[in-house]
Design an enzyme around this catalytic site. Structure first.
Site, mmCIF file in Angstrom:
data_model
loop_
_atom_site.group_PDB
_atom_site.id
_atom_site.type_symbol
_atom_site.label_atom_id
_atom_site.label_comp_id
_atom_site.label_asym_id
_atom_site.label_seq_id
_atom_site.Cartn_x
_atom_site.Cartn_y
_atom_site.Cartn_z
ATOM 1 N N LYS A 129 -34.734 22.898 23.434
ATOM 2 C CA LYS A 129 -34.394 22.127 22.259
ATOM 3 C C LYS A 129 -35.581 21.312 21.780
ATOM 4 O O LYS A 129 -35.614 20.855 20.638
ATOM 5 C CB LYS A 129 -33.256 21.151 22.602
ATOM 6 C CG LYS A 129 -31.991 21.782 23.072
ATOM 7 C CD LYS A 129 -30.998 20.634 23.465
ATOM 8 C CE LYS A 129 -29.816 21.175 24.199
ATOM 9 N NZ LYS A 129 -28.977 20.080 24.744
ATOM 10 N N ASP B 149 -46.759 21.626 29.703
ATOM 11 C CA ASP B 149 -46.858 20.835 30.937
ATOM 12 C C ASP B 149 -47.441 21.743 32.014
ATOM 13 O O ASP B 149 -48.655 21.907 32.072
ATOM 14 C CB ASP B 149 -45.459 20.281 31.249
ATOM 15 C CG ASP B 149 -45.429 19.353 32.446
ATOM 16 O OD1 ASP B 149 -46.494 18.857 32.841
ATOM 17 O OD2 ASP B 149 -44.344 19.120 33.001
ATOM 18 N N LYS C 191 -50.162 18.194 27.996
ATOM 19 C CA LYS C 191 -50.247 17.151 29.015
ATOM 20 C C LYS C 191 -51.387 17.434 29.986
ATOM 21 O O LYS C 191 -51.560 18.573 30.414
ATOM 22 C CB LYS C 191 -48.918 17.117 29.782
ATOM 23 C CG LYS C 191 -48.629 15.775 30.413
ATOM 24 C CD LYS C 191 -47.451 15.856 31.347
ATOM 25 C CE LYS C 191 -46.156 15.525 30.656
ATOM 26 N NZ LYS C 191 -45.097 15.188 31.650
ATOM 27 N N PHE D 204 -44.478 10.651 31.316
ATOM 28 C CA PHE D 204 -43.257 11.297 30.837
ATOM 29 C C PHE D 204 -43.019 10.818 29.415
ATOM 30 O O PHE D 204 -42.762 9.643 29.174
ATOM 31 C CB PHE D 204 -42.055 11.008 31.738
ATOM 32 C CG PHE D 204 -40.944 11.956 31.433
ATOM 33 C CD1 PHE D 204 -40.919 13.218 32.025
ATOM 34 C CD2 PHE D 204 -39.969 11.644 30.493
ATOM 35 C CE1 PHE D 204 -39.928 14.142 31.691
ATOM 36 C CE2 PHE D 204 -38.980 12.559 30.154
ATOM 37 C CZ PHE D 204 -38.963 13.806 30.757
ATOM 38 N N ARG E 154 -34.367 11.917 21.811
ATOM 39 C CA ARG E 154 -34.914 12.969 20.934
ATOM 40 C C ARG E 154 -35.062 12.483 19.490
ATOM 41 O O ARG E 154 -35.882 12.969 18.735
ATOM 42 C CB ARG E 154 -33.989 14.197 20.927
ATOM 43 C CG ARG E 154 -33.907 14.946 22.239
ATOM 44 C CD ARG E 154 -33.265 16.319 22.017
ATOM 45 N NE ARG E 154 -32.787 16.944 23.244
ATOM 46 C CZ ARG E 154 -33.526 17.715 24.038
ATOM 47 N NH1 ARG E 154 -34.797 17.936 23.745
ATOM 48 N NH2 ARG E 154 -33.019 18.246 25.130
HETATM 49 P P1 IMP Z 1 -43.607 23.560 31.309
HETATM 50 O O1 IMP Z 1 -43.790 22.873 32.632
HETATM 51 O O2 IMP Z 1 -44.899 23.646 30.542
HETATM 52 O O3 IMP Z 1 -42.928 24.891 31.479
HETATM 53 O O4 IMP Z 1 -42.650 22.636 30.444
HETATM 54 C C1 IMP Z 1 -41.281 22.888 30.375
HETATM 55 C C2 IMP Z 1 -40.541 21.937 29.510
HETATM 56 O O5 IMP Z 1 -40.355 20.731 30.232
HETATM 57 C C3 IMP Z 1 -41.163 21.496 28.189
HETATM 58 O O6 IMP Z 1 -41.011 22.422 27.136
HETATM 59 C C4 IMP Z 1 -40.349 20.233 27.946
HETATM 60 O O7 IMP Z 1 -39.100 20.548 27.348
HETATM 61 C C5 IMP Z 1 -40.151 19.689 29.350
HETATM 62 N N1 IMP Z 1 -41.121 18.607 29.621
HETATM 63 C C6 IMP Z 1 -42.281 18.649 30.312
HETATM 64 N N2 IMP Z 1 -42.899 17.454 30.326
HETATM 65 C C7 IMP Z 1 -42.100 16.623 29.608
HETATM 66 C C8 IMP Z 1 -42.191 15.239 29.218
HETATM 67 O O8 IMP Z 1 -43.131 14.493 29.540
HETATM 68 N N3 IMP Z 1 -41.149 14.758 28.483
HETATM 69 C C9 IMP Z 1 -40.088 15.504 28.080
HETATM 70 N N4 IMP Z 1 -39.969 16.804 28.405
HETATM 71 C C10 IMP Z 1 -40.966 17.349 29.161
HETATM 72 MG MG MG Z 2 -36.591 19.187 27.772
#
Ligand code: IMP
Ligand code: MG
Length: 166
Positions: free
Chosen positions: A37, A94, A122, A143, A156
């Site tokens: 989302k 992330d 990030k 975060f 959000r």
């Molecule tokens: P990934 O670790 O790059 O696969 O990230 C997966 C998902 O985790 C992202 O698309 C976000 O929805 C969520 N996410 C990662 N870091 C944060 C943060 O700092 N705040 C809010 N959601 C996060």
């Molecule tokens: Mg999320």
């Protein structure tokens, strides 16, 4: 308490700039696939700068903190992708696992050219060699919430990007 990290005017300016970068690199028409989302607000602002796109959504869920490869699709886009140019839009890069999964899935559908765009990158160690083609802002390992990003479905709606402070 939420502290402001990136103000609404700064987001607005950067989104317009990103849209220009994208339109120069990816000729219209193309398909925008927004990852739910978290990317919904960013996508809404971004696509209003494009001339000719098809829009669809996709949802992938990763079991955060666990081992690599535990990512699954929970909503598939319906727009045909074969032979199309595609832009995948996500909220935050992330570990990179969800974008990596989405990228490989879209490629496997026969898309001609697949580009990726993230609002935030990030500063953490990645679990993929994929590098997003377009990045809005680089952020420290906080975060972050707001402008689509949540903590347990809250925050959000915030018009800015903030981080949580005790
Ligand atoms: P990934 O670790 O790059 O696969 O990230 C997966 C998902 O985790 C992202 O698309 C976000 O929805 C969520 N996410 C990662 N870091 C944060 C943060 O700092 N705040 C809010 N959601 C996060
Ligand atoms: Mg999320």
């Amino acid at each position: 308490m939420v502290e402001v990290l990136i103000a609404p005017q700064e987001i607005e300016r950067r989104v317009k700039e990103l849209a220009k970068e994208i339109e120069e690199a990816l000729p219209s028409p193309f398909v925008v696939i927004s990852l739910l989302k978290g990317a919904f607000i960013f996508t809404a602002d971004l696509v209003r700068n494009f001339r000719d796109v098809e829009l669809d959504f996709m949802k992938v869920e990763s079991y955060r903190g666990r081992e690599k490869g535990k990512t699954k699709m929970t909503l598939e886009p319906r727009v045909p992708l074969e032979g199309k140019r595609v832009l995948i839009v996500d909220d935050i890069f992330d570990t990179g696992e969800s974008l990596d999964f989405a990228f490989r899935w879209v490629k496997a559908k026969g898309a001609l050219d697949v580009k990726t765009c993230v609002l935030l990158d990030k500063e953490v160690e990645k679990r993929t060699s994929l590098k997003p083609d377009f990045v809005g802002f680089r952020v420290p390992d906080y975060f972050v919430v707001g402008y689509g990003l949540d903590l347990d479905e809250k925050f959000r709606q915030l018009p800015y990007i903030g981080y949580l402070k005790e």
